[in-house]
Every structure is written in C-alpha cells, then in structure tokens.
Design a protein around this motif. Structure first.
Motif, PDB file in Angstrom:
ATOM      1  N   PRO A  15       0.803  -1.214   0.000  1.00  0.00           N
ATOM      2  CA  PRO A  15       0.000   0.000   0.000  1.00  0.00           C
ATOM      3  C   PRO A  15       0.839   1.268   0.000  1.00  0.00           C
ATOM      4  O   PRO A  15       0.459   2.268  -0.589  1.00  0.00           O
ATOM      5  N   LEU A  16       1.998   1.232   0.671  1.00  0.00           N
ATOM      6  CA  LEU A  16       2.871   2.395   0.692  1.00  0.00           C
ATOM      7  C   LEU A  16       3.542   2.591  -0.655  1.00  0.00           C
ATOM      8  O   LEU A  16       3.817   3.710  -1.072  1.00  0.00           O
ATOM      9  N   ALA A  17       3.831   1.479  -1.355  1.00  0.00           N
ATOM     10  CA  ALA A  17       4.543   1.568  -2.617  1.00  0.00           C
ATOM     11  C   ALA A  17       3.614   1.791  -3.796  1.00  0.00           C
ATOM     12  O   ALA A  17       4.072   2.060  -4.894  1.00  0.00           O
ATOM     13  N   ALA A  18       2.304   1.660  -3.578  1.00  0.00           N
ATOM     14  CA  ALA A  18       1.367   1.689  -4.700  1.00  0.00           C
ATOM     15  C   ALA A  18       1.462   2.987  -5.484  1.00  0.00           C
ATOM     16  O   ALA A  18       1.404   2.991  -6.711  1.00  0.00           O
ATOM     17  N   HIS A  19       1.621   4.101  -4.788  1.00  0.00           N
ATOM     18  CA  HIS A  19       1.672   5.385  -5.483  1.00  0.00           C
ATOM     19  C   HIS A  19       2.841   5.421  -6.470  1.00  0.00           C
ATOM     20  O   HIS A  19       2.686   5.792  -7.625  1.00  0.00           O
ATOM     21  N   GLY A  20       4.005   5.003  -6.021  1.00  0.00           N
ATOM     22  CA  GLY A  20       5.169   5.051  -6.884  1.00  0.00           C
ATOM     23  C   GLY A  20       5.104   4.055  -8.022  1.00  0.00           C
ATOM     24  O   GLY A  20       5.495   4.351  -9.144  1.00  0.00           O
ATOM     25  N   GLU A  28       9.910   6.188 -14.222  1.00  0.00           N
ATOM     26  CA  GLU A  28      10.053   5.979 -12.786  1.00  0.00           C
ATOM     27  C   GLU A  28       9.459   4.649 -12.367  1.00  0.00           C
ATOM     28  O   GLU A  28      10.017   3.946 -11.514  1.00  0.00           O
ATOM     29  N   ARG A  29       8.334   4.281 -12.985  1.00  0.00           N
ATOM     30  CA  ARG A  29       7.720   2.995 -12.651  1.00  0.00           C
ATOM     31  C   ARG A  29       8.637   1.831 -13.001  1.00  0.00           C
ATOM     32  O   ARG A  29       8.749   0.871 -12.242  1.00  0.00           O
ATOM     33  N   ILE A  30       9.303   1.918 -14.156  1.00  0.00           N
ATOM     34  CA  ILE A  30      10.199   0.840 -14.573  1.00  0.00           C
ATOM     35  C   ILE A  30      11.368   0.723 -13.610  1.00  0.00           C
ATOM     36  O   ILE A  30      11.757  -0.375 -13.197  1.00  0.00           O
ATOM     37  N   ALA A  31      11.955   1.876 -13.233  1.00  0.00           N
ATOM     38  CA  ALA A  31      13.075   1.852 -12.292  1.00  0.00           C
ATOM     39  C   ALA A  31      12.652   1.275 -10.947  1.00  0.00           C
ATOM     40  O   ALA A  31      13.373   0.467 -10.346  1.00  0.00           O
ATOM     41  N   LEU A  32      11.472   1.665 -10.465  1.00  0.00           N
ATOM     42  CA  LEU A  32      10.971   1.134  -9.198  1.00  0.00           C
ATOM     43  C   LEU A  32      10.688  -0.361  -9.305  1.00  0.00           C
ATOM     44  O   LEU A  32      10.969  -1.124  -8.374  1.00  0.00           O
ATOM     45  N   PHE A  33      10.131  -0.776 -10.441  1.00  0.00           N
ATOM     46  CA  PHE A  33       9.808  -2.190 -10.616  1.00  0.00           C
ATOM     47  C   PHE A  33      11.074  -3.044 -10.623  1.00  0.00           C
ATOM     48  O   PHE A  33      11.119  -4.099  -9.980  1.00  0.00           O
ATOM     49  N   ALA A  36      12.347  -3.307  -7.156  1.00  0.00           N
ATOM     50  CA  ALA A  36      11.529  -4.232  -6.370  1.00  0.00           C
ATOM     51  C   ALA A  36      11.858  -5.682  -6.701  1.00  0.00           C
ATOM     52  O   ALA A  36      11.946  -6.536  -5.812  1.00  0.00           O
ATOM     53  N   VAL A  37      12.064  -5.973  -7.992  1.00  0.00           N
ATOM     54  CA  VAL A  37      12.396  -7.342  -8.402  1.00  0.00           C
ATOM     55  C   VAL A  37      13.739  -7.769  -7.817  1.00  0.00           C
ATOM     56  O   VAL A  37      13.888  -8.889  -7.314  1.00  0.00           O
ATOM     57  N   LEU A  38      14.734  -6.878  -7.860  1.00  0.00           N
ATOM     58  CA  LEU A  38      16.060  -7.222  -7.330  1.00  0.00           C
ATOM     59  C   LEU A  38      16.013  -7.468  -5.826  1.00  0.00           C
ATOM     60  O   LEU A  38      16.616  -8.427  -5.317  1.00  0.00           O
ATOM     61  N   LEU A  39      15.287  -6.601  -5.098  1.00  0.00           N
ATOM     62  CA  LEU A  39      15.181  -6.793  -3.649  1.00  0.00           C
ATOM     63  C   LEU A  39      14.433  -8.080  -3.312  1.00  0.00           C
ATOM     64  O   LEU A  39      14.834  -8.835  -2.419  1.00  0.00           O
ATOM     65  N   ALA A  40      13.340  -8.330  -4.032  1.00  0.00           N
ATOM     66  CA  ALA A  40      12.569  -9.547  -3.782  1.00  0.00           C
ATOM     67  C   ALA A  40      13.392 -10.790  -4.093  1.00  0.00           C
ATOM     68  O   ALA A  40      13.335 -11.795  -3.367  1.00  0.00           O
ATOM     69  N   ALA A 166      17.928   5.357  -8.375  1.00  0.00           N
ATOM     70  CA  ALA A 166      18.103   3.951  -8.022  1.00  0.00           C
ATOM     71  C   ALA A 166      19.583   3.587  -7.933  1.00  0.00           C
ATOM     72  O   ALA A 166      20.000   2.830  -7.039  1.00  0.00           O
ATOM     73  N   PHE A 167      20.374   4.132  -8.861  1.00  0.00           N
ATOM     74  CA  PHE A 167      21.819   3.862  -8.842  1.00  0.00           C
ATOM     75  C   PHE A 167      22.464   4.448  -7.591  1.00  0.00           C
ATOM     76  O   PHE A 167      23.350   3.837  -6.983  1.00  0.00           O
ATOM     77  N   GLU A 168      22.010   5.644  -7.192  1.00  0.00           N
ATOM     78  CA  GLU A 168      22.503   6.260  -5.959  1.00  0.00           C
ATOM     79  C   GLU A 168      22.229   5.361  -4.761  1.00  0.00           C
ATOM     80  O   GLU A 168      23.112   5.114  -3.921  1.00  0.00           O
TER      81      GLU A 168
END
Length: 273
Positions: A15-20, A28-33, A36-40, A166-168
């Motif tokens: 729910p917190l990440a839904a906005h981004g 921005e959505r692609i970078a966030l996605f 998220a995939v790498l962290l998961a 994301a790189f930062e």
C-alpha cells in the motif's frame, strides 16, 4: 512456513509503494519495478539458501529486519517526502548507511545466497571475501561515495532522474555493506585497521554534517529550505556519529575480550605446569 512469512512481509509495504509503482511516470515505474524485483530476488534467495544451509544465531532476524527496512525506505512514503525535504532525504540515506548495511553485515547472507545459487556465485563470493580483508580502503571507497552523491549537481540529478536515483541507492547500500562487513567481521589482526576505518568515517561524515548544518545558503537549490538543510546536517553529524562510536566501542570490546581470554587461558596453563 518461511515462504509464507516472506510473502506476507513483501506484501506488507505494497500500500505504501502503490503510489510510486502505479501512479508514477513510466520511466520511474520501470526503475521502481526493477528495484523491487532485485530486492525480492535477494530476499527470496536468502530464504531458499537458509533452508539448505542454516544460518547461525540471530542472523535470520538481522537479515529479515534489514530487508523489511530496505523495502520501507525505498518504496515507502519517505521516498516521496525526500523529493522536497533535505532532512528526510538525509534520513533515507542514513537508513541505508547506518541501519540496513550493518544489519546486512551482522546477518552474513553470502553463505545462504551461495547455497541457493550453487557454485556459480563462487567467483563473486571469493571477491567479496578478499575485499572484506581491507577495512581502511573500503572506508575510503564508502566515504568517496557519500561525498560524491552529496555534491549539489549529483544530488539534484538523483532527485530528477529515477534511474540515477536507483543507482545512488545501490551505491550507498553496497559500499556501506562492504564497509560495515569488513569492520564488524574483522579478524584480530584486522581490528586496528577496522578502528581506523571507523574513525575516518566518523570524521568525514561529521565534517559533511557540519558543512550542511552551518551553511548559510541552501546547497541544493533555492527552493530548498535552509533550516531543513541544517536539520539534515545534524542528522548526519550527531546520530550517525553516535552509531560509529558505538560500533568502534563494540569492535574494541570484542578485541580486548579475546585478548583477556587468551591471557587467562595461558595463565591457567602456566599454573597447571
């Protein structure tokens, strides 16, 4: 059971990440996605590896806590607030540098990742192990990363471009993890170098914090509030300084404890003879 717990933890911040993830511009959505995939993937591989090679003691708690804080720091509301607030941006950076990274170092996830991926990870595993033998060079590398990303031009670039942002984050997390791992996992022979690395990091982050605190003009654009920048400097200067001091004290205490035990054992052996 562990997989279901992991799934629940991954779903908790959605729910917190839904906005981004769903309302942001496409880039921005692609970078966030991808983030998220790498962290998961890292989290899931740890769980799989932990089933094959059991971690020691508190290591699973440190790892799951660190990953949960990472998800909240990257995809939670703090990331949106950091776009307009220098102090909250600094808080996000501090979570990466003095909370998540040392937890990763204490968690020691490399054996579990290697157990999940097999021998294909061995060259990288050996490379990280070799790097971990040199706390002072890693402290210098981590320090360079901190100062480079806090220069005004790159600071604004990271805010304006989601890929650089994301790189930062990756630079902060990886350099801090290597730094903390080399210090907290230092052998008795490496302890003096680890303490010097902690002192160096304490000094240069304190200097950067003091520059932000006592600056009489906003460093990152006129739209930024000067008082907010000064608060950001205090966050880097005082709380982070206390973390580095506490870590140095812990490293020194472990070192002295080993020496005392060795001396006590040698004394008992001499009395026996």
């Amino acid at each position: 059971m562990r997989l279901s717990v992991l799934a629940g933890l991954l779903l908790l911040p959605l729910p917190l990440a839904a906005h981004g993830l769903f309302d942001a511009p496409p880039d921005e959505r692609i970078a966030l996605f991808i983030s998220a995939v790498l962290l998961a993937a890292a989290w899931l591989l740890y769980v799989i590896g932990a089933r094959r090679l059991r971690p020691h003691g508190w290591e699973p708690l440190w790892m799951h806590t660190a990953m949960l804080i990472t998800v909240l720091a990257v995809f939670g509301p703090i990331d949106d607030w950091a776009e307009t607030s220098t102090s909250l941006h600094m808080l996000q950076h501090m979570l990466f540098i003095v909370v998540i990274a040392p937890l990763w170092a204490l968690a020691r996830p490399l054996p579990q990742w290697r157990a999940a991926l097999g021998r294909g990870l061995q060259p990288l595993y050996n490379g990280v192990l070799r790097c971990g033998r040199h706390p002072l060079p890693l402290a210098m590398l981590h320090g360079a990363v901190i100062w480079i990303w806090h220069t005004p031009s790159l600071y604004r670039l990271a805010l304006e471009n989601p890929w650089w942002h994301a790189f930062e984050h990756a630079c902060f997390l990886l350099s801090a993890w290597l730094f903390w791992w080399s210090c907290l996992r230092a052998t008795p022979q490496q302890v003096p170098q680890a303490l010097m690395a902690m002192l160096l990091t304490l000094m240069h982050t304190g200097l950067l914090g003091a520059l932000l605190t006592f600056g009489n003009t906003p460093f990152y654009g006129d739209a930024r509030d000067l008082a907010d920048q000064q608060l950001a400097g205090l966050l880097m200067w005082v709380p982070c300084g206390l973390v580095y001091l506490a870590a140095a004290g812990w490293i020194a205490w472990r070192w002295l404890t080993r020496i005392w035990r060795r001396q006590a054992g040698q004394h008992g052996l001499d009395e026996h003879y």
